[in-house]
Design a protein around this motif. Structure first.
Motif, PDB file in Angstrom:
ATOM      1  N   ILE A  15       0.843  -1.189   0.000  1.00  0.00           N
ATOM      2  CA  ILE A  15       0.000   0.000   0.000  1.00  0.00           C
ATOM      3  C   ILE A  15       0.883   1.245   0.000  1.00  0.00           C
ATOM      4  O   ILE A  15       1.809   1.357   0.789  1.00  0.00           O
ATOM      5  N   THR A  16       0.585   2.202  -0.887  1.00  0.00           N
ATOM      6  CA  THR A  16       1.357   3.445  -0.928  1.00  0.00           C
ATOM      7  C   THR A  16       0.548   4.645  -0.458  1.00  0.00           C
ATOM      8  O   THR A  16       1.111   5.697  -0.183  1.00  0.00           O
ATOM      9  N   SER A  17      -0.781   4.486  -0.372  1.00  0.00           N
ATOM     10  CA  SER A  17      -1.645   5.575   0.055  1.00  0.00           C
ATOM     11  C   SER A  17      -2.760   5.001   0.910  1.00  0.00           C
ATOM     12  O   SER A  17      -3.287   3.927   0.615  1.00  0.00           O
ATOM     13  N   VAL A  18      -3.121   5.722   1.966  1.00  0.00           N
ATOM     14  CA  VAL A  18      -4.156   5.234   2.859  1.00  0.00           C
ATOM     15  C   VAL A  18      -4.950   6.412   3.416  1.00  0.00           C
ATOM     16  O   VAL A  18      -4.413   7.499   3.603  1.00  0.00           O
ATOM     17  N   ILE A  40      -0.765   9.864   3.120  1.00  0.00           N
ATOM     18  CA  ILE A  40      -1.689   9.444   4.165  1.00  0.00           C
ATOM     19  C   ILE A  40      -2.646  10.592   4.459  1.00  0.00           C
ATOM     20  O   ILE A  40      -2.240  11.740   4.555  1.00  0.00           O
ATOM     21  N   THR A  41      -3.925  10.251   4.532  1.00  0.00           N
ATOM     22  CA  THR A  41      -4.949  11.199   4.956  1.00  0.00           C
ATOM     23  C   THR A  41      -5.501  10.677   6.262  1.00  0.00           C
ATOM     24  O   THR A  41      -5.893   9.508   6.352  1.00  0.00           O
ATOM     25  N   VAL A  42      -5.496  11.514   7.284  1.00  0.00           N
ATOM     26  CA  VAL A  42      -5.802  11.046   8.628  1.00  0.00           C
ATOM     27  C   VAL A  42      -6.647  12.070   9.374  1.00  0.00           C
ATOM     28  O   VAL A  42      -6.521  13.276   9.151  1.00  0.00           O
ATOM     29  N   GLY A  84      -5.462  15.859   8.332  1.00  0.00           N
ATOM     30  CA  GLY A  84      -5.173  16.342   6.997  1.00  0.00           C
ATOM     31  C   GLY A  84      -4.510  15.290   6.141  1.00  0.00           C
ATOM     32  O   GLY A  84      -4.435  14.120   6.507  1.00  0.00           O
ATOM     33  N   THR A  85      -4.017  15.721   4.995  1.00  0.00           N
ATOM     34  CA  THR A  85      -3.323  14.845   4.063  1.00  0.00           C
ATOM     35  C   THR A  85      -1.851  15.206   4.062  1.00  0.00           C
ATOM     36  O   THR A  85      -1.485  16.379   3.969  1.00  0.00           O
ATOM     37  N   TYR A  86      -1.026  14.174   4.167  1.00  0.00           N
ATOM     38  CA  TYR A  86       0.424  14.332   4.202  1.00  0.00           C
ATOM     39  C   TYR A  86       1.033  13.574   3.036  1.00  0.00           C
ATOM     40  O   TYR A  86       0.603  12.470   2.717  1.00  0.00           O
ATOM     41  N   ILE A  87       2.068  14.158   2.447  1.00  0.00           N
ATOM     42  CA  ILE A  87       2.810  13.546   1.356  1.00  0.00           C
ATOM     43  C   ILE A  87       4.255  13.381   1.827  1.00  0.00           C
ATOM     44  O   ILE A  87       4.825  14.288   2.431  1.00  0.00           O
ATOM     45  N   LEU A  88       4.844  12.227   1.521  1.00  0.00           N
ATOM     46  CA  LEU A  88       6.235  11.987   1.885  1.00  0.00           C
ATOM     47  C   LEU A  88       7.140  12.607   0.826  1.00  0.00           C
ATOM     48  O   LEU A  88       7.069  12.260  -0.352  1.00  0.00           O
TER      49      LEU A  88
END
Length: 83
Positions: A5-8, A28-30, A69-73
């Protein structure tokens, strides 16, 4: 652990993520209810290394401008996206 999984998306109803829950995430959106300070069973190492085997996401989420929120690595740093 060991998934591809690369996005959740983690809903607001989730309050804990155990150690080594996700590896390889890029996005990741949390929700805002994660608790990094206490474990329901008293384990204070809760969420250590829970995302990609380190604490970079935890550090971004608990920073002053973190939270839901949504976080990008980006490289090795999680960057919260603007709303």
């Amino acid at each position: 652990m060991g998934n591809k999984i690369t996005s959740v998306v983690i809903p607001d109803s989730v309050t804990t993520i155990e150690s080594n829950a996700f590896t390889g995430l890029q996005k990741i959106t949390v929700g805002g209810n994660l608790n990094f300070d206490s474990h329901p069973q008293g384990n204070h190492s809760l969420l250590n290394n829970s995302i990609n085997g380190n604490n970079a996401f935890r550090n971004a989420y608990t920073a002053g401008n973190g939270g839901a929120g949504t976080y990008i690595l980006v490289g090795e740093i999680w960057v919260k996206q603007s709303s």
